[in-house]
Design a protein around this motif. Structure first.
Motif, mmCIF file in Angstrom:
data_model
loop_
_atom_site.group_PDB
_atom_site.id
_atom_site.type_symbol
_atom_site.label_atom_id
_atom_site.label_comp_id
_atom_site.label_asym_id
_atom_site.label_seq_id
_atom_site.Cartn_x
_atom_site.Cartn_y
_atom_site.Cartn_z
ATOM 1 N N LYS A 8 -14.611 -3.729 61.106
ATOM 2 C CA LYS A 8 -13.177 -4.046 61.133
ATOM 3 C C LYS A 8 -12.789 -4.829 59.881
ATOM 4 N N THR A 9 -11.644 -4.464 59.331
ATOM 5 C CA THR A 9 -11.083 -5.181 58.192
ATOM 6 C C THR A 9 -10.031 -6.165 58.714
ATOM 7 N N SER A 107 -4.122 -3.308 51.412
ATOM 8 C CA SER A 107 -3.326 -2.959 52.582
ATOM 9 C C SER A 107 -2.116 -3.874 52.665
ATOM 10 N N PRO A 108 -0.991 -3.352 53.149
ATOM 11 C CA PRO A 108 0.152 -4.248 53.356
ATOM 12 C C PRO A 108 -0.061 -5.162 54.563
ATOM 13 N N VAL A 131 -1.864 4.106 55.641
ATOM 14 C CA VAL A 131 -1.943 3.109 54.567
ATOM 15 C C VAL A 131 -3.389 2.641 54.486
ATOM 16 N N SER A 132 -3.716 1.969 53.412
ATOM 17 C CA SER A 132 -5.067 1.428 53.283
ATOM 18 C C SER A 132 -5.366 0.485 54.440
ATOM 19 N N ALA A 133 -6.591 0.557 54.910
ATOM 20 C CA ALA A 133 -7.042 -0.337 55.982
ATOM 21 C C ALA A 133 -7.586 -1.646 55.417
ATOM 22 N N LEU A 138 -11.205 3.478 53.491
ATOM 23 C CA LEU A 138 -10.652 3.418 54.847
ATOM 24 C C LEU A 138 -9.129 3.440 54.829
ATOM 25 N N GLN A 139 -8.569 4.241 55.718
ATOM 26 C CA GLN A 139 -7.127 4.305 55.914
ATOM 27 C C GLN A 139 -6.844 4.104 57.401
ATOM 28 N N VAL A 140 -5.702 3.508 57.706
ATOM 29 C CA VAL A 140 -5.224 3.460 59.088
ATOM 30 C C VAL A 140 -3.938 4.263 59.159
ATOM 31 N N ARG A 141 -3.784 5.009 60.260
ATOM 32 C CA ARG A 141 -2.555 5.775 60.473
ATOM 33 C C ARG A 141 -1.869 5.197 61.695
ATOM 34 N N LEU A 142 -0.567 4.913 61.542
ATOM 35 C CA LEU A 142 0.191 4.282 62.610
ATOM 36 C C LEU A 142 1.668 4.634 62.500
#
Length: 161
Positions: A8-9, A107-108, A131-133, A138-142
């Motif tokens: 986890k980041t 990441s923002p 966006v970057s995780a 790593l990327q997160v999609r939301l």
């Protein structure tokens, strides 16, 4: 065989703390291609749904802009959104000091200090954006509204026409 464990980041931990659902996409960056269009291709997402995080400043005031990877930030629109006369991109050598993140993994979400954040207004028309995780690879999609909630962001016109 199971997928490799992803650590986890800060960004993921913040989303977890806020109970915001997200998907994780990982990619290999051995070739050093960290620009957005290459990231979109590597994770198999439409480049119009993959967003990059740009950090700018006006003096000692920092600002975060989240825009589609295939577009360029319009500095005048960005300054207008930030209510500043003029802003400049933060020098790359300052990025980690200001945000806690490195280029290609910025990441923002979960920066070491919260900055006023603005998301390109067209993101509101999408069900999800990536966006970057907070780590290269790593990327997160939301949901874009969830991203705005997690970063206390406002939507604004930010990209060049």
């Amino acid at each position: 065989m199971s997928a490799p464990k992803i650590h986890k980041t800060n960004a993921m931990r913040k989303l977890d703390d806020l109970d915001i659902p997200y998907d994780i996409f990982s990619y290999d960056n051995e070739d050093g291609q960290i620009h957005g269009s290459a990231v979109a291709e590597k994770v198999g997402l439409n480049p119009e749904t993959v967003y990059k995080t740009l950090v700018a400043h006006a003096g000692n005031n920092g600002f975060v802009f989240v825009i589609p990877v295939a577009h360029e930030l319009d500095m005048k629109k960005a300054a207008r959104a930030a209510n500043e006369k003029k802003i400049e991109m933060l020098p790359l050598k300052e990025l980690q000091k200001w945000t806690g993140y490195v280029r290609g993994g910025c990441s923002p979400i979960g920066m070491k200090k919260p900055f006023p954040t603005f998301i390109e207004e067209t993101a509101q028309t999408l069900e999800q954006i990536a966006v970057s995780a907070g780590k290269i690879g790593l990327q997160v999609r939301l949901d874009p509204q969830a991203l705005a909630q997690a970063t206390d962001a406002r939507f604004a016109p930010l990209i060049k026409d």
